[in-house]
Design a protein around this motif. Structure first.
Motif, PDB file in Angstrom:
ATOM      1  N   LEU A  37      53.639  27.523  49.157  1.00 11.35           N
ATOM      2  CA  LEU A  37      53.839  26.194  48.575  1.00 11.35           C
ATOM      3  C   LEU A  37      53.750  26.261  47.054  1.00 11.35           C
ATOM      4  O   LEU A  37      54.537  25.642  46.352  1.00 11.35           O
ATOM      5  CB  LEU A  37      52.797  25.214  49.126  1.00 11.35           C
ATOM      6  N   ARG A  38      52.805  27.013  46.568  1.00  7.41           N
ATOM      7  CA  ARG A  38      52.588  27.207  45.129  1.00  7.41           C
ATOM      8  C   ARG A  38      52.506  28.714  44.864  1.00  7.41           C
ATOM      9  O   ARG A  38      51.407  29.265  44.748  1.00  7.41           O
ATOM     10  CB  ARG A  38      51.307  26.500  44.700  1.00  7.41           C
ATOM     11  N   PRO A  39      53.663  29.398  44.821  1.00  6.60           N
ATOM     12  CA  PRO A  39      53.701  30.867  44.789  1.00  6.60           C
ATOM     13  C   PRO A  39      52.804  31.529  43.750  1.00  6.60           C
ATOM     14  O   PRO A  39      52.055  32.450  44.085  1.00  6.60           O
ATOM     15  CB  PRO A  39      55.172  31.178  44.538  1.00  6.60           C
ATOM     16  N   LYS A  40      52.855  31.074  42.517  1.00  8.45           N
ATOM     17  CA  LYS A  40      52.057  31.702  41.451  1.00  8.45           C
ATOM     18  C   LYS A  40      50.564  31.602  41.772  1.00  8.45           C
ATOM     19  O   LYS A  40      49.826  32.586  41.696  1.00  8.45           O
ATOM     20  CB  LYS A  40      52.363  31.042  40.111  1.00  8.45           C
ATOM     21  N   LEU A  41      50.140  30.434  42.160  1.00 10.13           N
ATOM     22  CA  LEU A  41      48.731  30.184  42.462  1.00 10.13           C
ATOM     23  C   LEU A  41      48.281  30.973  43.695  1.00 10.13           C
ATOM     24  O   LEU A  41      47.217  31.594  43.691  1.00 10.13           O
ATOM     25  CB  LEU A  41      48.529  28.683  42.684  1.00 10.13           C
ATOM     26  N   GLU A  42      49.104  30.981  44.720  1.00 14.64           N
ATOM     27  CA  GLU A  42      48.743  31.663  45.960  1.00 14.64           C
ATOM     28  C   GLU A  42      48.665  33.178  45.753  1.00 14.64           C
ATOM     29  O   GLU A  42      47.781  33.837  46.307  1.00 14.64           O
ATOM     30  CB  GLU A  42      49.731  31.293  47.064  1.00 14.64           C
ATOM     31  N   LYS A  43      49.554  33.708  44.938  1.00  7.36           N
ATOM     32  CA  LYS A  43      49.499  35.145  44.651  1.00  7.36           C
ATOM     33  C   LYS A  43      48.248  35.475  43.835  1.00  7.36           C
ATOM     34  O   LYS A  43      47.598  36.490  44.072  1.00  7.36           O
ATOM     35  CB  LYS A  43      50.761  35.591  43.927  1.00  7.36           C
ATOM     36  N   MET A  44      47.912  34.601  42.891  1.00  7.02           N
ATOM     37  CA  MET A  44      46.740  34.827  42.049  1.00  7.02           C
ATOM     38  C   MET A  44      45.453  34.853  42.888  1.00  7.02           C
ATOM     39  O   MET A  44      44.604  35.709  42.711  1.00  7.02           O
ATOM     40  CB  MET A  44      46.638  33.750  40.966  1.00  7.02           C
ATOM     41  N   TYR A  45      45.325  33.913  43.815  1.00  5.96           N
ATOM     42  CA  TYR A  45      44.101  33.815  44.622  1.00  5.96           C
ATOM     43  C   TYR A  45      44.161  34.616  45.921  1.00  5.96           C
ATOM     44  O   TYR A  45      43.164  34.758  46.611  1.00  5.96           O
ATOM     45  CB  TYR A  45      43.777  32.348  44.936  1.00  5.96           C
ATOM     46  N   GLY A  46      45.341  35.110  46.273  1.00  7.88           N
ATOM     47  CA  GLY A  46      45.465  35.957  47.450  1.00  7.88           C
ATOM     48  C   GLY A  46      45.467  35.227  48.778  1.00  7.88           C
ATOM     49  O   GLY A  46      44.672  35.531  49.666  1.00  7.88           O
ATOM     50  N   TYR A  47      46.329  34.238  48.925  1.00  2.88           N
ATOM     51  CA  TYR A  47      46.474  33.553  50.206  1.00  2.88           C
ATOM     52  C   TYR A  47      47.913  33.085  50.362  1.00  2.88           C
ATOM     53  O   TYR A  47      48.692  33.083  49.410  1.00  2.88           O
ATOM     54  CB  TYR A  47      45.504  32.366  50.329  1.00  2.88           C
ATOM     55  N   THR A  48      48.269  32.713  51.581  1.00  2.00           N
ATOM     56  CA  THR A  48      49.566  32.132  51.896  1.00  2.00           C
ATOM     57  C   THR A  48      49.302  30.757  52.479  1.00  2.00           C
ATOM     58  O   THR A  48      48.453  30.612  53.360  1.00  2.00           O
ATOM     59  CB  THR A  48      50.309  33.009  52.929  1.00  2.00           C
ATOM     60  N   GLN A  49      50.033  29.751  51.994  1.00  2.00           N
ATOM     61  CA  GLN A  49      49.765  28.383  52.441  1.00  2.00           C
ATOM     62  C   GLN A  49      50.074  28.180  53.918  1.00  2.00           C
ATOM     63  O   GLN A  49      49.351  27.467  54.606  1.00  2.00           O
ATOM     64  CB  GLN A  49      50.543  27.369  51.608  1.00  2.00           C
ATOM     65  N   ALA A  50      51.146  28.807  54.408  1.00  4.42           N
ATOM     66  CA  ALA A  50      51.506  28.595  55.810  1.00  4.42           C
ATOM     67  C   ALA A  50      52.153  29.840  56.398  1.00  4.42           C
ATOM     68  O   ALA A  50      52.811  30.600  55.690  1.00  4.42           O
ATOM     69  CB  ALA A  50      52.455  27.411  55.939  1.00  4.42           C
ATOM     70  N   VAL A  51      51.964  30.007  57.696  1.00  5.01           N
ATOM     71  CA  VAL A  51      52.559  31.113  58.434  1.00  5.01           C
ATOM     72  C   VAL A  51      53.098  30.556  59.745  1.00  5.01           C
ATOM     73  O   VAL A  51      52.408  29.811  60.442  1.00  5.01           O
ATOM     74  CB  VAL A  51      51.534  32.234  58.732  1.00  5.01           C
ATOM     75  N   LYS A  52      54.344  30.929  60.057  1.00  4.62           N
ATOM     76  CA  LYS A  52      54.952  30.537  61.323  1.00  4.62           C
ATOM     77  C   LYS A  52      55.126  31.781  62.175  1.00  4.62           C
ATOM     78  O   LYS A  52      55.685  32.775  61.728  1.00  4.62           O
ATOM     79  CB  LYS A  52      56.307  29.878  61.099  1.00  4.62           C
ATOM     80  N   VAL A  53      54.624  31.726  63.387  1.00  2.00           N
ATOM     81  CA  VAL A  53      54.810  32.798  64.355  1.00  2.00           C
ATOM     82  C   VAL A  53      55.274  32.142  65.651  1.00  2.00           C
ATOM     83  O   VAL A  53      54.579  31.273  66.185  1.00  2.00           O
ATOM     84  CB  VAL A  53      53.514  33.602  64.593  1.00  2.00           C
ATOM     85  N   GLY A  54      56.434  32.544  66.116  1.00  6.16           N
ATOM     86  CA  GLY A  54      56.983  31.901  67.309  1.00  6.16           C
ATOM     87  C   GLY A  54      57.178  30.427  67.040  1.00  6.16           C
ATOM     88  O   GLY A  54      57.795  30.042  66.057  1.00  6.16           O
ATOM     89  N   ASN A  55      56.624  29.586  67.898  1.00  5.14           N
ATOM     90  CA  ASN A  55      56.774  28.140  67.707  1.00  5.14           C
ATOM     91  C   ASN A  55      55.506  27.480  67.159  1.00  5.14           C
ATOM     92  O   ASN A  55      55.347  26.270  67.262  1.00  5.14           O
ATOM     93  CB  ASN A  55      57.202  27.472  69.016  1.00  5.14           C
ATOM     94  N   LEU A  56      54.634  28.258  66.543  1.00  4.01           N
ATOM     95  CA  LEU A  56      53.395  27.725  65.980  1.00  4.01           C
ATOM     96  C   LEU A  56      53.375  27.919  64.469  1.00  4.01           C
ATOM     97  O   LEU A  56      53.655  29.013  63.969  1.00  4.01           O
ATOM     98  CB  LEU A  56      52.181  28.412  66.602  1.00  4.01           C
ATOM     99  N   VAL A  57      53.054  26.842  63.756  1.00  5.09           N
ATOM    100  CA  VAL A  57      52.906  26.891  62.297  1.00  5.09           C
ATOM    101  C   VAL A  57      51.444  26.626  61.969  1.00  5.09           C
ATOM    102  O   VAL A  57      50.896  25.600  62.364  1.00  5.09           O
ATOM    103  CB  VAL A  57      53.806  25.855  61.593  1.00  5.09           C
TER     104      VAL A  57
END
Length: 159
Positions: A37-57
């Motif tokens: 969602l906020r690439p620069k911020l997420e890379k800096m802090y080391g997280y991903t805002q969302a992950v989709k696997v199969g039919n689950l987000v």
């Protein structure tokens, strides 16, 4: 007996060996699709805002910040809550989802009293049905001044 707990990253099949004992076999599920969602911020802090696997987000906790990570609405619980839901809506839209697709919502708060005062706002977010979830009172969140953090899980409808 071995209990299998479903996970959005793996599945668990039970097998019986020659002696009649149950064993668990874990297999990798579909590949993961990551959304920043906020690439620069997420890379800096080391997280991903969302992950989709199969039919689950799975949407990680969202707080009331702008795209640069600056806190918004310090001291204003109601506005922080609205800002959280606005960010969550952006993530859901990325996957073609709405709040109607949310099956789990966990709210972390530094003030259960304020959450209870502002809980009626959730009727605007969930006009058709509420997801399952928890309200969890905590001492502090990851950024000073933040009073609420919301995480979600949503189910992608089968077409």
């Amino acid at each position: 007996m071995i209990a299998c707990i479903p996970s959005f990253l793996a599945s668990c099949d039970q097998k019986t060996d020659d002696t009649g004992n149950h064993t668990a076999v874990t297999t990798k599920a579909d590949s993961a699709e990551y959304f920043l969602l906020r690439p620069k911020l997420e890379k800096m802090y080391g997280y991903t805002q969302a992950v989709k696997v199969g039919n689950l987000v799975k949407v990680g906790g969202v707080i009331s910040i702008d795209d640069e990570g600056k806190p918004l609405a310090a001291g204003d619980y109601a506005q922080q809550m609205k800002n959280c839901y606005a960010s969550l809506e952006k993530v859901l839209k990325h996957y073609g989802l709405t709040f109607d697709d949310v099956i789990l919502e966990n709210i972390y708060t530094t003030s259960m009293e304020e959450l209870q005062k502002n809980a009626a706002y959730r009727h605007e977010i969930y006009p058709n049905h509420f997801p399952t979830g928890s309200w969890i009172g905590i001492k502090e969140l990851g950024m000073p001044g933040m009073m609420i953090e919301i995480e979600l899980e949503a189910l992608v409808p089968k077409k």
